[in-house]
Write a protein that holds these residues in place. Structure first.
Motif, short mmCIF file in Angstrom:
data_model
loop_
_atom_site.label_atom_id
_atom_site.label_comp_id
_atom_site.label_asym_id
_atom_site.label_seq_id
_atom_site.Cartn_x
_atom_site.Cartn_y
_atom_site.Cartn_z
N MET A 1 0.87 -1.17 0.00
CA MET A 1 0.00 0.00 0.00
C MET A 1 0.91 1.22 0.00
O MET A 1 1.92 1.26 0.68
CB MET A 1 -0.92 0.02 1.23
N TRP A 2 0.52 2.21 -0.79
CA TRP A 2 1.29 3.46 -0.87
C TRP A 2 0.40 4.58 -0.34
O TRP A 2 -0.74 4.73 -0.77
CB TRP A 2 1.70 3.70 -2.31
N GLU A 3 0.93 5.35 0.60
CA GLU A 3 0.14 6.35 1.31
C GLU A 3 0.67 7.75 1.08
O GLU A 3 1.87 8.02 1.23
CB GLU A 3 0.14 6.04 2.82
N SER A 4 -0.23 8.67 0.73
CA SER A 4 0.12 10.08 0.58
C SER A 4 0.20 10.76 1.95
O SER A 4 -0.31 10.24 2.94
CB SER A 4 -0.95 10.79 -0.27
N PRO A 5 0.79 11.95 2.00
CA PRO A 5 0.87 12.67 3.28
C PRO A 5 -0.49 12.95 3.91
O PRO A 5 -0.59 13.08 5.13
CB PRO A 5 1.58 13.97 2.91
N GLY B 1 -2.91 10.88 4.03
CA GLY B 1 -3.46 9.64 4.51
C GLY B 1 -4.13 8.78 3.45
O GLY B 1 -4.52 7.65 3.72
N THR B 2 -4.26 9.29 2.21
CA THR B 2 -4.84 8.50 1.14
C THR B 2 -3.95 7.32 0.80
O THR B 2 -2.75 7.48 0.59
CB THR B 2 -5.04 9.36 -0.13
N LYS B 3 -4.56 6.13 0.75
CA LYS B 3 -3.80 4.93 0.40
C LYS B 3 -4.28 4.36 -0.93
O LYS B 3 -5.46 4.42 -1.26
CB LYS B 3 -3.95 3.86 1.49
N ILE B 4 -3.33 3.78 -1.65
CA ILE B 4 -3.65 3.15 -2.92
C ILE B 4 -2.85 1.86 -3.03
O ILE B 4 -1.73 1.77 -2.52
CB ILE B 4 -3.36 4.12 -4.08
N PHE B 5 -3.44 0.86 -3.66
CA PHE B 5 -2.77 -0.43 -3.85
C PHE B 5 -1.66 -0.27 -4.87
O PHE B 5 -1.86 0.23 -5.98
CB PHE B 5 -3.78 -1.46 -4.33
N GLY B 6 -0.44 -0.67 -4.48
CA GLY B 6 0.71 -0.50 -5.35
C GLY B 6 1.34 -1.81 -5.77
O GLY B 6 1.44 -2.75 -4.97
N ILE B 7 1.75 -1.87 -7.02
CA ILE B 7 2.45 -3.04 -7.57
C ILE B 7 3.81 -2.57 -8.09
O ILE B 7 3.89 -1.73 -9.00
CB ILE B 7 1.65 -3.68 -8.71
N LEU B 8 4.87 -3.09 -7.49
CA LEU B 8 6.22 -2.75 -7.90
C LEU B 8 6.74 -3.76 -8.90
O LEU B 8 6.58 -4.98 -8.70
CB LEU B 8 7.14 -2.72 -6.67
N PHE B 9 7.35 -3.29 -9.97
CA PHE B 9 8.02 -4.19 -10.90
C PHE B 9 9.34 -4.60 -10.26
O PHE B 9 10.43 -4.11 -10.63
CB PHE B 9 8.25 -3.51 -12.26
N ALA B 10 9.24 -5.51 -9.29
CA ALA B 10 10.41 -5.88 -8.49
C ALA B 10 11.51 -6.51 -9.34
O ALA B 10 12.70 -6.41 -9.02
CB ALA B 10 10.00 -6.84 -7.38
N ASN B 11 11.12 -7.18 -10.42
CA ASN B 11 12.09 -7.76 -11.35
C ASN B 11 12.10 -7.00 -12.69
O ASN B 11 12.45 -7.56 -13.72
CB ASN B 11 11.76 -9.23 -11.59
N TRP B 12 11.68 -5.75 -12.61
CA TRP B 12 11.64 -4.80 -13.71
C TRP B 12 10.50 -5.13 -14.67
O TRP B 12 9.85 -6.15 -14.58
CB TRP B 12 12.99 -4.70 -14.40
N TYR B 13 10.27 -4.19 -15.60
CA TYR B 13 9.12 -4.35 -16.50
C TYR B 13 9.48 -5.15 -17.76
O TYR B 13 8.77 -5.08 -18.76
CB TYR B 13 8.54 -2.98 -16.89
N ASN B 14 10.59 -5.89 -17.70
CA ASN B 14 10.94 -6.77 -18.82
C ASN B 14 11.16 -8.21 -18.34
O ASN B 14 11.84 -8.99 -19.00
CB ASN B 14 12.21 -6.27 -19.51
N ASN B 15 10.57 -8.54 -17.17
CA ASN B 15 10.86 -9.86 -16.59
C ASN B 15 10.20 -11.01 -17.35
O ASN B 15 10.45 -12.18 -17.06
CB ASN B 15 10.44 -9.90 -15.11
#
Length: 900
Positions: A173-177, A179-193
């Motif tokens: 979850m990624w939270e703004s100052p 307090g707004t939260k949004i579901f986050g997906i990280l390209f942990a192995n990059w966007y060419n995995n």
């Protein structure tokens, strides 16, 4: 339960980068053509993701207009997945309003084409702004995907105690100052995995064993994401066969050609409840600091300055001026403004605005900036002329030969500023040669300057001589003329927010004013500030309210740079060269009742470039971190001219720096020692004044600790502080071991793009004249409660003027469109809705406390409603005794609509 492997076909489309735009575009046309060919031949090829931006469709159709209907068909069928952005920007080098215009245009175009992927998409942004969850949530999105800024550690590892930028999973979850939260997906192995999936079994087995293991390291569920593509990647036409092979090799795994909407739906049903929450801006702080790409902030600074001026020309010029003129009856130019915004935003993709591209790209960017600003300036001139024509300037006819003009304040707070305006004393048409000679013989009479109440104002008048000009009437051919022109300079006081004041130059003897701000040798002061110039050209700045003197402010530092457009690296063993030990030439350049100015000239001797070893390392692509080259033994004299000015009612010290850069491979910074005892500081960012630590985390080993800024950076201890505002200078560094000095980069000169190849960029050396502007603003208390933040915001906004004549009109000589109050609030946007009807006003609460926005009701300010950032009405606002009171949460972005 079996694993589901979602393979998403895409191509990360940098519009321009290591090739100029048109060459990238030719490959884009080939890509989209090939995708449509695959759609027609292979039913198993489900969809292709067009990188989250709609501009690729415009770029394609400009070449292949005949394919428009086919393209729309595939978008509506979900074959091509588009949006929500117009371009994939770098948030830190684009203003808050520019980020919102990017969404507004992208979503509008996606709807025009028939569908939109409602997901924030930042595959390769060089970090992400902290308020982005709030922005995306207000735009109706609940998911964001991104590639940088958070360090995945794997679910077997614990998050560090201060690991705000860490997550065990690729999901979080990624939270703004606010307090707004949004579901986050990280390209942990990059966007060419999942790029280039093999179709033969042996290669496929090796490929999938490796890829599945890597994705499992960070995945929080058994829904795996494999991104089938990379930068400018051609479509994998045989992906259907590759998926069949994978399914045969791993019968217990469900491989599917997927898309983001399906993947997000599937993963949200399974994500654990213990997802990490990352807060605020994502700038890869939990790294060693060598690859954060922060030094893009100082690459091609002249282009960064053009960007800021273009943004300001639209946000603080054309949009508010045309809102004001539309209230008086002029049409609001929605299409023209969108065109200008589009031209500007075409420079906002991350590889463009970060200026980490080949020289051809930077050349084209300058052209686009000029195009955008030309339109904005035209819209301003048309709007101010219309407004001026509506003002009842006939009241000045009681004075002899009155020459009225209007001064506009388009910011959200009352403003006092030194203004210069050019006025034609007389004009002559006809045979222009004779007109010019006749006007040469005219004696410019004595004038005085008055305001709307008839008060005489101290001013300076300069005779500019005979000038050519022309009018372009709406109903006849152009009208050339010759004019005798003067320039009038004075301090315009207390111009109301989003309003104007009218002045007039009238014949008569001006009162002799002997007031001066010069208070001693090389010293000037007003009621708020005292400035003493030291022998080395640095300043001692005393804030009279707090009693604090900041000593040795605004000296210069020069160092070598063995890096590239992405990264700065000082040569090992070298030392900074500063102006601290020089003896400066100090001259009084201006001594007027409304302003004093000194010209300071420093000269330092610096190496001419990097040495031969460094050049050899570049040619052989030695990684910049491993370079051992140094600086040349050949030296040049570098003369730096500094113009330091203090206005009569000024709250800060304005500094203009100018030098002719003849040196390669180096960096120049202006240094502001603060001596403030604090471990944190504040910097202007996207809809946020963010608090940052002066020192980076323990793992950071890059000797440089540079950061992003937009309009200013400041430090205070709650009782006193100092801010440094800028125009288009996006890089600074806090130096805690040097009296908490604020170091602002004003030039960085390098000779290569960097990254993946040997790509020389000689124009990145920025040879030639360099000019920069900052304002040093000392204050009592903290940045927000003192109001210093508003002074910093106003610094980047030009005062607009319009000459007129004496005529009847319905508007008063002085006027404000809106009367509002609110501690910690700043007005960021004034525009009309896309339909050219409702007026949209936007504020952000930059303080860490809730506050109240109070707006006075008027003929214009009526029928108010709360909107979101994409201008959708949420709820109406009731007035109370002639006022609208709206509660603003901490760090809230608040948009208010005025219904017509």
């Amino acid at each position: 339960m079996s694993k589901n492997v979602h393979i998403i076909s895409h191509s990360h489309w940098d519009r321009e980068w290591y090739l100029p735009f048109e060459q990238h575009r030719m490959r884009l046309v080939e890509l989209i053509d090939k995708c449509m060919e695959v759609f027609e031949k292979d039913d198993s090829f489900k969809s292709f993701f067009l990188d989250g931006q709609t501009i690729v469709l415009d770029d394609y159709l400009e070449i292949r207009l005949e394919n428009k209907e086919k393209l729309i068909k595939y978008i509506k069928e979900g074959k091509f997945i588009i949006g929500p952005w117009y371009i994939l920007q770098d948030e830190f080098y684009t203003s808050g309003e520019a980020n919102i215009r990017n969404l507004l245009v992208g979503m509008k175009e996606a709807e025009k084409y028939g569908a939109m992927c409602k997901m924030g998409y930042f595959p390769d942004a060089f970090g992400n702004a902290g308020q982005m969850p709030q922005i995306l949530k207000q735009a109706g999105m609940d998911t964001v995907t991104f590639g940088r800024g958070v360090r995945p550690v794997g679910f077997d590892n614990e998050i560090q105690e201060n690991g705000n930028y860490e997550s065990p999973y690729s999901e979080m979850m990624w939270e703004s100052p606010d307090g707004t939260k949004i579901f986050g997906i990280l390209f942990a192995n990059w966007y060419n995995n999942g790029n280039e999936v093999p179709t033969d079994k042996k290669s496929a087995k090796e490929y999938w064993d490796d890829r599945l293991k890597k994705v499992a390291t960070f995945a929080s569920t058994d829904e795996y994401l494999l991104m089938n593509g990379c930068d400018h990647q051609p479509v994998q036409a045989d992906l259907g066969k590759a998926i069949e092979v994978a399914s045969e090799l791993y019968p217990d795994i469900n491989f599917k050609h997927s898309n983001f909407p399906d993947y997000i739906k599937a993963i949200k049903e399974k994500v654990p409840n213990d997802l990490a929450v990352v807060k605020g801006e994502l700038t890869s702080q939990d790294t060693d600091g060598w690859s954060t790409l922060i030094n893009c902030a100082s690459s091609h600074i002249y282009l960064k300055q053009m960007n800021r001026k273009c943004e300001s020309a639209l946000e603080n010029g054309a949009e508010p001026v045309r809102v004001l003129s539309s209230v008086l009856g002029q049409n609001y130019p929605s299409d023209e403004l969108e065109y200008s915004w589009k031209k500007l935003m075409q420079n906002h993709p991350h590889d463009s605005i970060c200026c980490c591209s080949v020289d051809e790209v930077q050349d084209e960017m300058a052209t686009r900036f000029n195009k955008s600003k030309q339109v904005a300036d035209y819209l301003v001139s048309e709007g101010t002329r219309y407004i001026a024509d509506k003002i009842n300037t006939k009241e000045y006819e009681k004075y002899k030969n009155a020459l009225p003009f209007v001064v506009f304040n388009t910011t959200g707070r009352k403003r006092t500023s030194v203004v210069s305006v050019e006025i034609d004393v007389t004009r002559k048409s006809g045979w222009l040669k004779k007109c010019a000679y006749d006007l040469d013989e005219i004696n410019v009479p004595n004038y005085k300057l008055i305001d709307s109440a008839g008060n005489s104002i101290p001013f300076k008048i300069e005779d500019l001589g005979v000038r050519f000009g022309y009018d372009l009437p709406k109903d006849k051919f152009r009208q050339p003329y010759m004019a005798r022109r003067v320039r009038v300079t004075f301090e315009a006081e207390n111009i109301s927010a989003v309003g104007y004041k009218t002045y007039a130059l009238v014949e008569g003897d001006a009162e002799k004013v002997t007031d001066t701000l010069v208070s001693g040798e090389n010293c000037m002061e007003n009621d708020a500030i005292r400035v003493e110039i030291n022998k080395n050209g640095s300043l001692n700045v005393t804030d009279k309210a707090s009693g604090r003197t900041y000593k040795g402010v605004a000296y210069y530092e020069e160092t070598g740079d063995l890096g590239n457009e992405y990264m700065y690296k000082m040569p090992e063993g070298s030392k900074a060269i500063t102006t601290q030990d020089t003896v400066a030439k100090i001259e009084l350049a201006e001594d007027e009742p409304y302003r004093a100015m000194y010209k300071i000239t420093n000269t330092i001797t610096v190496p001419k470039s990097g040495d031969d070893n460094f050049e050899d390392e570049k040619r052989h692509m030695v990684f910049f971190k491993e370079r051992v080259g140094g600086r040349s033994n050949d030296t040049v004299e570098m003369k730096i001219e500094t113009f330091v000015s203090l206005d009569k009612n000024g709250k800060g010290v304005k500094i203009k720096t100018r030098f002719d850069n003849e040196v390669k491979d180096h960096r120049v910074r202006i240094m502001v020692p603060t001596g403030i005892n604090s471990d944190v500081h504040k910097a202007d960012s996207v809809f946020e004044v963010v608090t940052r630590n002066n020192r980076h985390n323990a793992g950071w080993n890059n000797p440089s600790g540079c950061e992003h800024e937009q309009g200013f950076v400041s430090i205070d201890d709650g009782e006193k502080g100092i801010a440094v505002a800028n125009i288009g200078l996006y890089e600074y560094e806090m130096l805690p071991d040097l009296d908490n000095t604020i170091a602002v980069t004003i030039l960085r000169a390098v000779g290569e793009m960097g990254d993946w190849g040997v790509l020389p960029t000689p124009k990145a050396q920025c040879l030639g004249i360099s000019e920069t502007e900052i304002e040093i603003v000392p204050f009592k208390g903290d940045l927000i409660s003192s109001g210093a933040y508003e002074e910093c915001y106003q610094f980047k906004t030009d005062i607009i003027t319009a000459a007129t004549d004496c005529h009847n009109g319905a508007m008063p000589l002085d006027y404000s469109m809106i009367n509002w109050q609110g501690d910690g609030l700043t007005l960021t946007g004034i525009k009309q809705k896309g339909n050219g009807e409702d007026i949209i006003l936007r504020w952000v609460n930059v303080s860490d406390k809730p506050t109240t926005l109070t707006i006075q009701k008027s003929d214009v300010i009526d029928n108010l409603y709360i909107s979101n950032i994409i201008e959708k009405k949420i709820k109406e606002i009731d007035s109370d005794n002639g006022y609208f009171n709206i509660e603003a949460k901490t760090y809230e972005i608040m948009t208010v609509g005025i219904a017509k």
